[in-house]
Write a protein that holds these residues in place. Structure first.
Motif, PDB file in Angstrom:
ATOM      1  N   LEU A  31       6.356  -2.649  -8.302  1.00  0.00           N
ATOM      2  CA  LEU A  31       5.317  -1.858  -7.455  1.00  0.00           C
ATOM      3  C   LEU A  31       4.129  -1.692  -8.096  1.00  0.00           C
ATOM      4  O   LEU A  31       3.203  -1.195  -7.272  1.00  0.00           O
ATOM      5  N   ILE A  32       3.909  -2.208  -9.000  1.00  0.00           N
ATOM      6  CA  ILE A  32       2.559  -2.537  -9.799  1.00  0.00           C
ATOM      7  C   ILE A  32       1.987  -3.852  -9.099  1.00  0.00           C
ATOM      8  O   ILE A  32       0.752  -3.778  -8.760  1.00  0.00           O
ATOM      9  N   HIS A  60      -6.428   2.602  -8.233  1.00  0.00           N
ATOM     10  CA  HIS A  60      -7.228   1.802  -7.600  1.00  0.00           C
ATOM     11  C   HIS A  60      -8.396   1.326  -8.576  1.00  0.00           C
ATOM     12  O   HIS A  60      -8.515   1.939  -9.595  1.00  0.00           O
ATOM     13  N   SER A  87       0.968  -1.169   0.170  1.00  0.00           N
ATOM     14  CA  SER A  87      -0.001  -0.143   0.064  1.00  0.00           C
ATOM     15  C   SER A  87       0.675   1.431  -0.057  1.00  0.00           C
ATOM     16  O   SER A  87       0.434   2.281   0.864  1.00  0.00           O
ATOM     17  N   ASN A 129       1.276   5.367  -4.590  1.00  0.00           N
ATOM     18  CA  ASN A 129       1.846   5.151  -6.184  1.00  0.00           C
ATOM     19  C   ASN A 129       0.952   5.573  -6.961  1.00  0.00           C
ATOM     20  O   ASN A 129      -0.159   5.125  -7.407  1.00  0.00           O
ATOM     21  N   TYR A 188       1.522  -4.014  -4.822  1.00  0.00           N
ATOM     22  CA  TYR A 188       0.990  -2.897  -4.326  1.00  0.00           C
ATOM     23  C   TYR A 188       0.556  -2.662  -3.018  1.00  0.00           C
ATOM     24  O   TYR A 188       0.233  -3.785  -2.182  1.00  0.00           O
ATOM     25  N   ARG A 237      -0.345   3.354  -9.906  1.00  0.00           N
ATOM     26  CA  ARG A 237      -1.125   2.167  -9.794  1.00  0.00           C
ATOM     27  C   ARG A 237      -2.612   2.755  -9.456  1.00  0.00           C
ATOM     28  O   ARG A 237      -2.712   3.157  -8.304  1.00  0.00           O
TER      29      ARG A 237
END
Length: 326
Positions: free
Chosen positions: A322-323, A282, A274, A277, A326, A280
């Motif tokens: 980091l995608i 929601h 979390s 970012n 997440y 990415r």
């Protein structure tokens, strides 16, 4: 050790939104409230001695604290009434005003914390044995919430590392898990299956020990209000706000990644890490910009990677997708 973050913009004490006690900070400090910010690591290494030292914990009113030069990227502090009146604390209801209306029912004194898992010192401890109230400091951090809104808050607390070091975690402690207080009589929201109560969160140990991670006990110069997570809550400024768990009653040092409440409830939407970012989205909305609470109906800003703290925390995630994570 106190790590100072260089200002990203010229936010000064004269720029902040007024609040009656906060404006008296210099008077409080002149009266002897200011405490040295050096030597924190050494003090935390003396766990048993610190636990036996006299407590300066107040039950209400103003806190004594030292100041730092942490700053955020733009804008004034969020008005006190917004900070304390617009909250996510689903234990008291899902509406943003529900916590301020109902959290006064929560008992916060006395308060104890259960410590379990891979640590040399475990058991149930009073809050005075968990927090060194003689070492409070102020940090101005932005709290970025996953609903695409943010606040800038002057938090009062101690580095989380100084809390965890008191219990001497072992090398098997790769993660630390937290739980929120649960009392269905006092917390009307827990009578409904919004989440699987109690609320649970966790961090990797290197995240928990990062100098930016704060265990907060106050804001705006005052003892933390119930609706903001009294009497002790996390503030993890490079992550979305739901990672900053409120009203903590359990700390568990574990070797495996713990399951967190929102990850358990909606895994496609809320992952373990979390990190803030903007790249990415929601599944139901963009995270590329955020509404500034207290800044007017059209006040928005671009979301920064790691909430602007990349210099301090990006190395924690070197080589990670980091995608995906997440």
């Amino acid at each position: 050790m106190l790590i100072k973050k260089a200002p990203l913009a010229g936010l000064t004490e004269n720029d902040v939104t007024p609040h009656h006690l906060y404006l008296n900070r210099r008077k409080i400090m002149a009266a002897g409230g200011a405490l040295a910010v050096t030597g924190l690591a050494g003090a935390c290494s003396q766990q048993d001695a610190a636990a036996q030292s006299p407590s300066v914990r107040p039950t209400d009113g103003a806190l004594d604290f030292a100041t730092t030069d942490y700053r955020v990227s733009d804008g004034d502090l969020t008005p006190y009434d917004a900070v304390t009146g617009y909250n996510n604390f689903y234990e008291f209801g899902v509406g943003k005003s529900d916590p301020a209306r109902h959290a006064h029912n929560m008992t916060t004194d006395p308060w104890s914390v259960e410590v379990t898992g891979h640590a040399e010192r475990t058991g149930t401890f009073s809050i005075d044995d968990v927090i060194d109230f003689n070492a409070l400091e102020e940090r101005i951090y932005r709290l970025r919430c996953v609903e695409a809104w943010s606040m800038v808050i002057p938090w009062i607390g101690v580095p989380l590392s100084s809390v965890l070091e008191r219990f001497r975690p072992t090398s098997d402690a790769r993660y630390v898990a937290f739980e929120t207080y649960l009392n269905r009589d006092e917390m009307r929201g827990t009578r409904f299956p919004v989440l699987d109560w109690p609320y649970k969160e966790g961090l990797r140990m290197d995240e928990a020990m990062n100098p930016l991670t704060l265990m907060a006990v106050g804001l705006y110069g005052e003892v933390l209000p119930n609706q903001n997570g009294a009497p002790m809550r996390l503030v993890v400024p490079w992550k979305y706000g739901f990672k900053s768990i409120k009203s903590i009653v359990k700390i568990n040092f574990v070797s495996e990644q713990p399951t967190t409440s929102w990850e358990e409830s909606a895994p496609r939407e809320y992952g373990f890490y979390s990190n803030v970012n903007p790249e990415r989205a929601h599944p139901r909305w963009s995270q590329s910009s955020e509404r500034i609470i207290g800044g007017g109906p059209f006040a928005r800003r671009d979301t920064e990677m790691f909430n602007g703290y990349g210099d301090q925390v990006a190395s924690l995630y070197a080589g990670m997708d980091l995608i995906e994570n997440y």
